[in-house]
Scaffold this active site. Structure first.
Site, PDB file in Angstrom:
ATOM      1  N   HIS A 134     -11.652  -1.062  -2.450  1.00  0.00           N
ATOM      2  CA  HIS A 134     -10.384  -1.845  -1.600  1.00  0.00           C
ATOM      3  C   HIS A 134      -9.350  -2.015  -2.273  1.00  0.00           C
ATOM      4  O   HIS A 134      -8.364  -3.026  -2.290  1.00  0.00           O
ATOM      5  CB  HIS A 134     -11.000  -3.408  -1.162  1.00  0.00           C
ATOM      6  CG  HIS A 134     -12.424  -3.203  -0.342  1.00  0.00           C
ATOM      7  ND1 HIS A 134     -12.599  -2.996   0.954  1.00  0.00           N
ATOM      8  CD2 HIS A 134     -13.652  -3.508  -0.885  1.00  0.00           C
ATOM      9  CE1 HIS A 134     -13.831  -2.835   1.145  1.00  0.00           C
ATOM     10  NE2 HIS A 134     -14.401  -3.213  -0.220  1.00  0.00           N
ATOM     11  N   SER A 155      16.336   9.051 -10.991  1.00  0.00           N
ATOM     12  CA  SER A 155      17.101   8.530  -9.692  1.00  0.00           C
ATOM     13  C   SER A 155      18.551   9.020 -10.150  1.00  0.00           C
ATOM     14  O   SER A 155      18.963   8.867 -11.220  1.00  0.00           O
ATOM     15  CB  SER A 155      16.772   7.199  -9.480  1.00  0.00           C
ATOM     16  OG  SER A 155      17.752   6.718  -8.528  1.00  0.00           O
ATOM     17  N   LYS A 172      14.530   4.813 -13.312  1.00  0.00           N
ATOM     18  CA  LYS A 172      13.505   5.308 -12.883  1.00  0.00           C
ATOM     19  C   LYS A 172      12.798   6.568 -13.494  1.00  0.00           C
ATOM     20  O   LYS A 172      13.636   7.369 -13.755  1.00  0.00           O
ATOM     21  CB  LYS A 172      14.160   5.607 -11.252  1.00  0.00           C
ATOM     22  CG  LYS A 172      14.347   4.370 -10.461  1.00  0.00           C
ATOM     23  CD  LYS A 172      13.110   3.719 -10.005  1.00  0.00           C
ATOM     24  CE  LYS A 172      12.289   4.613  -9.026  1.00  0.00           C
ATOM     25  NZ  LYS A 172      12.789   4.308  -7.638  1.00  0.00           N
ATOM     26  N   GLU A 174       3.970  13.113  -5.567  1.00  0.00           N
ATOM     27  CA  GLU A 174       4.367  12.830  -4.053  1.00  0.00           C
ATOM     28  C   GLU A 174       4.152  13.935  -3.260  1.00  0.00           C
ATOM     29  O   GLU A 174       3.988  13.926  -1.959  1.00  0.00           O
ATOM     30  CB  GLU A 174       5.689  11.972  -4.286  1.00  0.00           C
ATOM     31  CG  GLU A 174       5.482  10.611  -4.766  1.00  0.00           C
ATOM     32  CD  GLU A 174       7.013  10.104  -5.019  1.00  0.00           C
ATOM     33  OE1 GLU A 174       7.446   9.410  -4.185  1.00  0.00           O
ATOM     34  OE2 GLU A 174       7.574  10.399  -6.065  1.00  0.00           O
TER      35      GLU A 174
END
Ligand code: ARG
Length: 460
Positions: free
Chosen positions: A159, A280, A286, A293
């Site tokens: 979980h 970024s 970043k 992704e």
């Protein structure tokens, strides 16, 4: 009657409109079948000559012509024409231009229907072999990383909550297993891909005295397709492959999702090498996991290709229908996406570095050894359900003190049951916990080492 440039033109009074030509042509995407189309034609010509349907001289001309064409295609100076519709007619027309009448004989006892089905099978067979190979390389990368991290402890999750400590190597080996099954599936799928449609001709077979076994042998097919209608119409082998590909992408997507989570600074478990990350344009701090992704994102399109092919087939009456031309783009893209993803993963995995401290402290924070305490009590004769309840209270107490179970004193632990003794502290360590799960498939370092050794043997 006016003569048109289309192959079947004798029967037609006007050429197709430009829009229809563009709409029905497949050459822009099926030209990548060219090498396989030529392989198939060479085998067909050899068979035609061997049974005496064409002469030896014609066969030699055809071979020379096709080899010139192959060179032209490889050197990028073959002129593909949309008015010739597809890869098959483009090559045939060029062959006739090069060698004259012998070129016109090549299509004897053959139809584009069995020709295209053969081409796709040859293409897919090669693609499966390549994917199998690339998957093996990725498995090796996983093994190598797992070997370094047999004793690296991280929290295992259920979980997405800290559950029990595990070896990071064990976690990586889970993906090794998934990829092993994927390769089994591919190998099985290949058996059904590797059957020869040629000889089915348009749909009913042909009146010429062909030798299908010979063609199968030349092209290394295990069998010939047993029914001519089935041979030209079904694409179940492509659907099956896309199902394997989709499932592989799902596995790679799960790994990607984990890498993204592990890289999140709130976890800080791992870093990817910079060459796999992007920054970024606005936020200088970043470092984004773009590659995983995108793997996650591209999984959607491969899943989509599977659905596209299933839907393509669902309402087609036997035998061949032009609908089938739509099988190629989804199939090609599924192959391309999967092969690129496997390649990138094999390169990315060796560049994964681990923050041991972050993994350890995450495992400590989540009372990951609570089950070990319960098991300890069971060993002392307490029924598991009661042990579970006692430990729940101990965890609650530790939580109120903002510390781990292992940081409670013996006296504090004994409040919950006097059966707890000094030896509990070795049980409550992360190392003690994983070492204890020492059976086939468990996370004990000894087991993980054995699993890796076995995997290495299986891989070679
Ligand atoms: N380009 C066609 C395809 O991909 C080749 C077969 C065409 N056959 C036909 N009868 N029109 O399916």
């Amino acid at each position: 009657m006016k003569k048109h440039s289309n192959t079947w033109s004798g029967r037609f009074n006007e050429p197709v409109s430009e829009l229809v030509q563009r709409y029905t042509a497949s050459v822009n995407f099926d030209k990548r079948l060219a090498e396989f189309d030529i392989q198939g034609s060479l085998a067909h010509a050899q068979m035609l000559a061997s049974v005496g349907i064409i002469s030896e001289a014609d066969r030699v001309d055809i071979e020379q012509g096709l080899s010139t064409i192959l060179q032209e295609i490889r050197n990028n100076n073959f002129e593909w024409k949309i008015e010739l519709e597809d890869v098959h007619l483009n090559i045939e027309k060029r062959l006739t231009t090069l060698i004259g009448d012998a070129g016109k004989k090549l299509h004897t006892a053959r139809s584009r229907n069995d020709q295209v089905a053969t081409d796709i099978r040859l293409y897919l067979r090669a693609a499966i072999d390549e994917i199998n190979h690339l998957t093996q390389a990725m498995q090796l990368a996983l093994l190598n990383l797992a070997e370094i991290h047999v004793e690296t402890i991280m929290p295992g999750f259920t979980h997405l909550q800290v559950a029990q400590p595990i070896s990071f190597g064990h976690h990586l080996m889970a993906y090794y297993e998934m990829l092993s099954r994927d390769r089994e599936r591919l190998t099985d799928c290949r058996k059904r891909v590797n059957r020869l449609p040629l000889g089915a001709a348009a749909l009913a077979g042909t009146g010429y005295p062909i030798d299908r076994m010979l063609v199968a042998q030349i092209l290394n097919f295990d069998h010939v397709c047993a029914n001519s209608l089935d041979a030209v119409s079904d694409r179940d082998f492509a659907i099956e492959f896309c199902a394997c590909a989709a499932l592989m992408m799902v596995h790679l997507s799960r790994l990607s999702e984990e890498i993204i989570i592990w890289m999140n600074p709130l976890f800080g478990f791992i870093q990817l090498a910079d060459r796999f990350c992007t920054g970024s344009s606005i936020m200088p701090q970043k470092k984004n996991p773009d590659v995983p992704e995108l793997v996650r994102g591209k999984t959607g399109r491969v899943n989509g290709h599977l659905i596209a092919l299933l839907t393509l087939m669902k309402s087609q009456p036997l035998a061949y229908n032009k609908d089938n031309q739509e099988d190629k783009e989804p199939l090609f893209d599924a192959v391309d996406t999967l092969t690129d993803t496997l390649r990138i993963y094999s390169e990315m995995i060796p560049g994964i570095t681990v923050n041991h401290e972050a993994m350890r402290s995450a495992a400590m924070r989540g009372y990951a050894t609570a089950t070990d305490l319960a098991d300890y009590l069971v060993n002392k004769g307490i029924p598991f359900r009661d042990a579970h309840e006692i430990v729940a209270q101990a965890v609650r107490f530790a939580e109120s003190k903002s510390c781990d179970l292992s940081k409670l004193t013996l006296a504090q632990l004994q409040q919950f049951t006097p059966l707890i003794e000094e030896d509990i502290f070795s049980v409550l360590t992360l190392e003690g916990s994983i070492k204890n799960r020492n059976h086939v498939g468990g996370t004990a370092p000894d087991q993980v080492r054995q699993a890796i050794a076995q995997a290495r043997r299986d891989l070679t």
